[in-house]
Design an enzyme around this catalytic site. Structure first.
Site, PDB file in Angstrom:
ATOM      1  N   ALA A  63      49.808  41.725  34.470  1.00 11.72           N
ATOM      2  CA  ALA A  63      51.155  41.753  33.955  1.00 11.72           C
ATOM      3  C   ALA A  63      50.991  42.019  32.348  1.00 11.72           C
ATOM      4  O   ALA A  63      49.743  41.750  31.908  1.00 11.72           O
ATOM      5  CB  ALA A  63      51.977  40.418  34.053  1.00 11.72           C
ATOM      6  N   GLY A 103      48.023  40.150  37.743  1.00 12.90           N
ATOM      7  CA  GLY A 103      49.034  40.637  38.171  1.00 12.90           C
ATOM      8  C   GLY A 103      48.700  41.845  39.167  1.00 12.90           C
ATOM      9  O   GLY A 103      49.354  42.484  40.134  1.00 12.90           O
ATOM     10  N   GLU A 106      47.569  40.604  42.418  1.00 15.52           N
ATOM     11  CA  GLU A 106      48.717  39.908  42.880  1.00 15.52           C
ATOM     12  C   GLU A 106      49.574  41.185  43.689  1.00 15.52           C
ATOM     13  O   GLU A 106      49.836  41.106  44.701  1.00 15.52           O
ATOM     14  CB  GLU A 106      49.679  39.377  42.027  1.00 15.52           C
ATOM     15  N   GLU A 126      44.303  34.752  34.750  1.00 15.09           N
ATOM     16  CA  GLU A 126      45.494  34.095  34.218  1.00 15.09           C
ATOM     17  C   GLU A 126      44.974  32.579  33.359  1.00 15.09           C
ATOM     18  O   GLU A 126      45.444  32.401  32.083  1.00 15.09           O
ATOM     19  CB  GLU A 126      46.544  33.529  35.071  1.00 15.09           C
TER      20      GLU A 126
END
Ligand code: COA
Length: 704
Positions: A63, A103, A106, A126
């Site tokens: 992200a 992300g 993910e 993270e």
């Protein structure tokens, strides 16, 4: 709008390419575009399978962290995209090259298949940013690789190799790199396109949590220990554990809530600040980005002591040849042998192979003659910390080093302008302050002297990147940024002893705050003799305060130098550390002689007394332009002095605490500490100004 997600067709296969340089971070716009192309691929009847791939070296670094604190994203676009992929009626294959982090990983977990290149690395970092995976990582990962492994990945934040990922089922196949990867991935997609069913995290009902009543407590205890004050690892654990208790959809909702909670926390802000500050530190405001570094193909190091050896290892590890110069053959032999021994210890611990040891040693040469280092691109002096000795070295270097070579001094306190002045080429002279042990500590203070050339500074920053250090550019002053701020910090720690606190209490209060070591333990490690010798530099500066580092000076006079002497603020026997049996009496006697009344001191007072003056010194450093930005100071303290990164470094932390709170506390101590208060508790002009205007430190000294 530029295209950040490209759609391509290879007969019945659609390939969607992420294209958001440099690291394909998944910001709002990228997610929306990828979502759009994904819908397009789904809608085309002649597409049988969809591949998600990426342009560039990295699949995706996750992200977009810069959106975390701006409130623009909250990750909902990424979550929507992943839910759409997970619900796909056509098989989806992730083609992972380089890295799939956060992300990025993910995204691949929502796919049915994961293929990777041999050099790929996969992970959920993270927690290093103070958050937890917020787009399914904690719910889909355990469903794919099992609870224990998922806990390890999500709570440690450490990435794993493609090979390891294949072994525990995170990756389905490893395919060769380059063009072959592309071809291989398409062939794989074709081979699964017409299967009736495809593996999907959503179809896996995880077994209930381990039945052992204390399983959860055991995980929590181990994670708490390794987290060392960080809260995100436990939160990540809590979320992964939920995958055993809740259906996927509810688990995803709860995960998103925990993510937002962590992101809004002080630790989330602190760690994300440090992430960007470390990268910002590589930019020098008045030097254009296009100034190119000079060559750095060969390195010479003057001085085969512990520091010289440690510095040399960094270059050897990066494959750069090093020649060490020591005027004594015996010193040289000892230094070279110490480097070999260090490598052999690493090999014995399984951290490198015997072949790698020989490769590194093969890059290392030694000499006792200056003539032998004339060709070096970069020369780093690491001799005894004494101005005359250093000047002599630089005068000699000036006669032997090739034109354009960078001449660096590894001083921790001395005036680099004065050293540069003994050469005919001050533009090539720079300070490179490595921290001990130099092969381990990440920080390098890059000291910019008056005439240091822009490309010399760029070379130093480039060097840091190559040898995996974090470099911070600082100006010339006594102690530069780190040691200059250490002075008020250590001064208060010493003074608090005289006022009645024990070494244990002082160190404990600060390690509870998050410092990796208490200040008095630091002095024992560095050597109380070294501290006393540095103070020798200018005793007039503190002659007005008889209590100034009094106990440190006395310990040094008595030969109680700290760890190396077995005695200092503490007694050291093997690995055991206990109270120095003579210290309490020594302190009481000195306190009486100086007229200092001993009293109970709270941990809060210890933290405030040690850290607020440190912060204020940081503000003065900014006022003088010795550091470019508060974030640079934070990087120095988090990487060289054990300040907890989850508090964002001292300057970021100060803004969290508030300028007013710091100012008022300092003024309070100025009042309450008798004569001592006005001697040292004098807030800087900028601190006063900030309190009056009610503004944050970064409003006066911005971080960009
Ligand atoms: N979001 C936003 N920006 C990111 C980013 C992310 N996830 N990852 C990297 N960047 C930016 C960096 O800030 C840097 O920007 P700059 O050039 O303006 O300074 C640029 O990308 C290159 O990153 P850098 O770290 O300098 O490159 P590198 O090659 O040394 O390292 C990574 C690459 C991917 C290992 C490293 O950037 C990294 O660890 N990124 C964060 C990964 C992460 O924690 N992801 C979880 C988020 S969910």
């Amino acid at each position: 709008m530029s295209t950040q997600a490209e759609f391509a067709r290879f007969e019945n296969i659609a390939v969607l390419y992420l294209d958001n340089p440099p690291v394909n971070s998944l910001g709002t716009a990228v997610c929306q575009q990828l979502h759009h192309t994904f819908a397009q691929a789904l809608a085309e009847p002649t597409v049988d399978a969809i591949i998600i791939a990426a342009r560039g070296k990295v699949f995706s670094a996750g992200a977009d962290i810069s959106e975390f604190q701006s409130g623009t994203a909250g990750g909902s676009d990424l979550r929507d995209l992943l839910n759409a992929i997970a619900a796909s009626s056509k098989p989806v294959v992730a083609a992972i090259q380089g890295m799939a982090l956060g992300g990025g990983l993910e995204l691949t977990l929502a796919c049915n298949y994961r293929l990777a290149t041999p050099s790929a690395r996969l992970g959920l970092p993270e927690v290093s940013l103070g958050v937890i995976p917020g787009a399914g990582g904690t719910q889909r990962l355990p469903r794919i690789i099992g609870l224990e492994k998922a806990i390890e990945l999500a709570t440690s934040g450490k990435p794993v190799s493609a090979k390891a990922a294949l072994e525990f089922g995170l990756v389905d196949q490893i395919l060769p790199e380059g063009e072959d990867f592309h071809t291989g991935v398409i062939a794989f997609a074709r081979s699964v396109a017409n299967k009736d069913t495809h593996p999907s995290a959503g179809d896996v009902a995880l077994a209930a949590a381990p039945a052992a009543a204390d399983a959860r407590q055991q995980f929590e205890a181990a994670i708490t220990k390794s987290a060392r004050g960080r809260t995100a690892p436990l939160k990540a654990f809590e979320a992964v554990w939920l995958s055993t208790e809740l259906p996927l959809e509810q688990g995803l909702e709860r995960e998103a809530e925990i993510f937002l909670e962590c992101n809004a926390s002080e630790q989330g802000r602190g760690l994300q600040h440090i992430f960007f500050a470390e990268r910002k530190a590589a930019q020098i405001r008045d030097i254009p980005g296009d100034v190119k570094p000079r060559a750095m193909d060969t390195v010479a190091i003057i001085g085969a002591g512990t520091m010289g050896g440690g510095i040399a290892m960094n270059f050897l590890n990066a494959g750069i040849p090093v020649t060490i110069l020591d005027l004594s053959q015996e010193g040289l032999d000892r230094g070279l042998a110490a480097i070999r021994k260090n490598y052999e210890i690493s090999a014995a611990r399984g951290k490198m192979t015997a072949e790698q040891v020989e490769q590194r040693m093969g890059l290392l040469g030694g000499t006792t003659s200056y003539a032998a280092i004339g060709d070096a691109d970069l020369v780093i002096e690491a001799v005894f910390e004494n101005m005359d000795v250093k000047k002599k070295v630089f005068a000699t270097l000036d006669t032997v080093a090739k034109s354009g070579a960078i001449l660096a001094t590894n001083t921790s306190t001395l005036d680099v302008n004065e050293i540069a002045a003994v050469t005919s080429r001050p533009q090539d002279v720079i300070g490179l302050h490595f921290f001990s042990p130099a092969n381990v500590m990440r920080l390098v203070e890059i000291v910019r002297a008056r005439e240091t050339a822009p490309d010399a500074l760029k070379t130093a920053l480039h060097m840091c990147k190559v040898i995996k250090k974090v470099g911070v550019v600082v100006g010339v002053c006594f102690g530069f940024v780190g040691n200059r701020m250490m002075e008020p910090y250590g001064r208060e720690a010493h003074r608090l002893l005289l006022e009645g606190a024990t070494p244990d209490q002082i160190d404990h209060a600060l390690t509870q705050f998050g410092m990796s070591m208490g200040p008095l333990s630091v002095y024992d490690l560095a050597g109380n003799d070294i501290g006393a010798a540095i103070r020798q530099h200018d005793r007039t500066a503190f002659a007005h305060d008889g209590s100034y580092y009094r106990i440190g000076d006395l310990l040094s006079e008595r030969g109680q130098f700290g760890q190396k002497a077995g005695m200092g603020f503490y007694r050291y026997e093997g690995r055991d550390k206990s109270a120095n049996p003579d210290l309490a009496a020594m302190v009481a006697e000195q306190a009486a002689a100086l007229g200092i009344a001993q009293r109970e001191i709270s941990d809060t007072e210890i933290v405030e007394r040690c850290l607020y003056p440190l912060v204020d010194e940081g503000i003065r450093i900014l006022e003088e332009g010795i550091a470019q930005r508060p974030g640079d100071i934070d990087v120095v303290w988090c990487n060289g002095y054990g300040f907890p990164p989850y508090r964002g470094g001292p300057m970021h932390w100060a803004d969290e605490v508030g300028m007013k709170v710091i100012y008022e506390a300092m003024m309070g101590y100025r009042e309450s500490l008798g004569d001592y208060g006005p001697k040292w508790f004098n807030p800087s002009d900028s601190l006063e100004k900030l309190v009056q205007s009610g503004a944050k430190l970064t409003s006066l000294f911005p971080n960009d």
